[in-house]
Each structure stands twice: as structure tokens, then as C-alpha cells.
Design a protein around this motif. Structure first.
Motif, PDB file in Angstrom:
ATOM      1  N   ASN A   1       0.821  -1.200   0.000  1.00 53.26           N
ATOM      2  CA  ASN A   1       0.000   0.000   0.000  1.00 53.26           C
ATOM      3  C   ASN A   1       0.860   1.256   0.000  1.00 53.26           C
ATOM      4  O   ASN A   1       0.554   2.242  -0.674  1.00 53.26           O
ATOM      5  CB  ASN A   1      -0.919   0.017   1.220  1.00 53.26           C
TER       6      ASN A   1
ATOM      7  N   LEU B   1     -14.225   6.627   5.363  1.00 57.14           N
ATOM      8  CA  LEU B   1     -13.335   5.712   6.070  1.00 57.14           C
ATOM      9  C   LEU B   1     -14.037   4.852   7.110  1.00 57.14           C
ATOM     10  O   LEU B   1     -13.547   3.789   7.458  1.00 57.14           O
ATOM     11  CB  LEU B   1     -12.215   6.503   6.755  1.00 57.14           C
TER      12      LEU B   1
ATOM     13  N   THR C   1      -4.705   7.838   3.393  1.00 53.82           N
ATOM     14  CA  THR C   1      -5.048   6.636   4.141  1.00 53.82           C
ATOM     15  C   THR C   1      -4.941   5.429   3.215  1.00 53.82           C
ATOM     16  O   THR C   1      -5.236   5.519   2.021  1.00 53.82           O
ATOM     17  CB  THR C   1      -6.468   6.693   4.718  1.00 53.82           C
ATOM     18  N   SER C   2      -4.488   4.336   3.767  1.00 49.37           N
ATOM     19  CA  SER C   2      -4.390   3.086   3.014  1.00 49.37           C
ATOM     20  C   SER C   2      -5.011   1.973   3.841  1.00 49.37           C
ATOM     21  O   SER C   2      -4.783   1.891   5.053  1.00 49.37           O
ATOM     22  CB  SER C   2      -2.932   2.743   2.705  1.00 49.37           C
ATOM     23  N   THR C   3      -5.780   1.128   3.194  1.00 44.97           N
ATOM     24  CA  THR C   3      -6.383  -0.008   3.892  1.00 44.97           C
ATOM     25  C   THR C   3      -6.127  -1.291   3.133  1.00 44.97           C
ATOM     26  O   THR C   3      -6.058  -1.293   1.897  1.00 44.97           O
ATOM     27  CB  THR C   3      -7.906   0.183   4.055  1.00 44.97           C
ATOM     28  N   SER C   4      -5.970  -2.356   3.873  1.00 40.74           N
ATOM     29  CA  SER C   4      -5.809  -3.685   3.295  1.00 40.74           C
ATOM     30  C   SER C   4      -6.865  -4.596   3.905  1.00 40.74           C
ATOM     31  O   SER C   4      -6.971  -4.686   5.130  1.00 40.74           O
ATOM     32  CB  SER C   4      -4.416  -4.256   3.580  1.00 40.74           C
ATOM     33  N   ASP C   5      -7.636  -5.229   3.065  1.00 41.81           N
ATOM     34  CA  ASP C   5      -8.682  -6.139   3.534  1.00 41.81           C
ATOM     35  C   ASP C   5      -8.367  -7.525   2.989  1.00 41.81           C
ATOM     36  O   ASP C   5      -8.345  -7.732   1.770  1.00 41.81           O
ATOM     37  CB  ASP C   5     -10.051  -5.647   3.041  1.00 41.81           C
TER      38      ASP C   5
END
Length: 245
Positions: free
Chosen positions: A94, A208, A225-229
Motif C-alpha cells: 500500500n 473511512l 489513508t491506506s487499507t488492506s482487507d
């Protein structure tokens, strides 16, 4: 007739008032800069796997090696500064994607520094194409992850989702070529709004999630912002009674 017109006007004002109230806590189309920018469908330009790209960019092996080295250095530095914590979650992929996108909005030496941090062998155009191929291929081999019913989890395919969002203060000038590069290669959500607005925090949290942000510093120009799912089954399954507090 006058009464009818007055009644219609009142109804119209009431509807307008409720519409304004319902949208005050979310981003308007004007503030959502990435919403109406279309991705180039030419796979020879974007190398987007979901659009039908059948082969990787010629520099992809170099990109993979260079970015992996960057991610390893980043991990070592992160671990050094967080070694006192029992556990932490870290998604270097990310970070690489976010920096790749930011390079398209930077100028002169700042852009050079970002590009060289990711790879001293690739130019920005190559990094964009390789980033697009990497991210789109990863998503193409995953389900969308929308099924949240616990009873159906076992039948759901594994998935990995990487998402980036950028929030710019209204004082920042955003160039069209930056938005186009994002649409073609990265697909991040990009917003520009007044950080000091009374509804600013609510707008960010509408993207978010509830309570994700509690305040905004109006002296800042940008935050990312970075997200990992990630979802998959454990290789060696365990029962609920094997889990302790």
C-alpha cells in the motif's frame, strides 16, 4: 391558485432543506475529484489486467525486484521503531502504491526523490504501468469480498483488497494530469475540501468509517489513508475453544 402555488413552494423549500441536511455530512460531487475521471481502456497504455491486459510491462521484473527491496527496507525501519509492541499490522505494498501516485502530483526534485526511493532503475511512466498491472492483477484473482454473512464464509473465495484515499485541503491546486494518472493507473479516492469546515470530520468518516478520524489540522495540505482487507481460511483450522483472551 395562490394557495396551491404557496403550498408547492413550501414543499419545495422543505425538500431542498432536507436534501441539504442529508448531504452536509458527505462529500459533494465537486469535492470528490476522482469520481468522474474515466480510466483509459487502452491496455497497451495502462496494462490494467481487469481491462484485458494479457502481459506485464517489459520492466515488471525490475519493478518487482526494486519495490520488494524498498518494502523490505521500510519493514526493517518500521520494526525498529515499533519493536516494543507485541504485534502490529503493516502493508508495505500500500505504501509503495501511495508513493507511486504521489509522485505524479509532485514536481522537480520532490518527484525525483519519490521515484528514486521506489526504484532507481525505472522512470515514473514505467512505475505507473507496473503499479497498475500489479494492483489490477491482484484484484482480478480475488472475489470482491462483499459477502459478510458468517454462515456463507466457508463458501466465499479468498480475497485481497488494497484501497487508497487522499484528502486535500481546499487551498491546494490539483492538476488534471494528476487526476488522470490516478484514474489510469491507481484508482484511489481523491477528495478536496475545506479542512476547517464544521462537517469536515464527518465527511472523511463517511468514507473511512465511523470514528476513523476525530479531528483535522487545517495547517496541513494533505493526508493519505491506506487499507488492506484480506480474507482466507487458516491453513490449520482451530476451534473456538482453542482461543483464549
Amino acid at each position: 391558485m395562490k394557495r396551491t402555488i404557496s403550498a408547492l413552494l413550501c414543499a419545495g423549500l422543505i425538500a431542498a432543506t432536507f436534501t441539504a441536511c442529508s448531504s452536509a455530512d458527505s462529500f459533494s460531487d465537486k469535492e470528490n475529484l476522482s469520481k468522474n475521471v474515466e480510466r483509459n481502456s487502452d491496455t497497451e497504455t495502462t496494462f490494467n489486467y481487469s481491462d484485458g491486459a494479457v502481459s506485464a510491462p517489459t520492466e515488471y521484473n525490475s519493478y518487482s525486484s526494486e519495490v520488494s527491496d524498498f518494502e523490505l527496507k521500510l519493514f526493517r525501519n518500521y520494526y525498529k521503531n515499533n519493536s516494543d509492541k507485541k504485534s502490529f499490522v503493516f502493508a508495505p505494498a500500500n505504501t509503495a502504491l501511495t508513493l507511486g501516485l504521489l509522485a505524479n502530483g509532485a514536481a522537480k526534485q520532490s518527484q525525483t526523490n519519490i521515484v528514486n526511493a521506489l526504484s532507481d532503475e525505472l522512470v515514473l511512466d514505467s512505475e505507473n504501468q507496473c503499479s497498475s498491472y500489479f494492483q489490477s492483477r491482484l484484484k482480478a484473482f480475488s472475489s470482491d469480498g462483499t459477502n459478510t454473512d458468517e454462515n456463507d464464509k466457508n463458501s466465499e473465495k479468498a480475497y485481497v483488497k488494497l484501497n487508497q484515499s487522499m484528502f486535500f485541503n481546499d487551498t491546494v491546486d490539483i492538476r488534471k494530469n494528476f487526476l488522470k494518472a490516478n484514474a489510469d493507473f491507481y484508482g484511489a479516492n481523491i477528495f478536496r475540501f475545506v479542512f476547517s469546515d464544521e462537517n469536515a470530520v464527518k465527511k472523511v468518516n463517511s468514507v473511512l468509517g465511523e470514528n476513523a478520524v476525530t479531528s483535522l489540522d487545517n495547517s496541513n495540505n494533505l493526508f493519505c489513508t491506506s487499507t488492506s482487507d484480506i480474507y482466507d481460511e487458516w491453513l490449520n483450522a482451530y476451534e473456538k475453544d482453542a482461543v483464549a483472551d
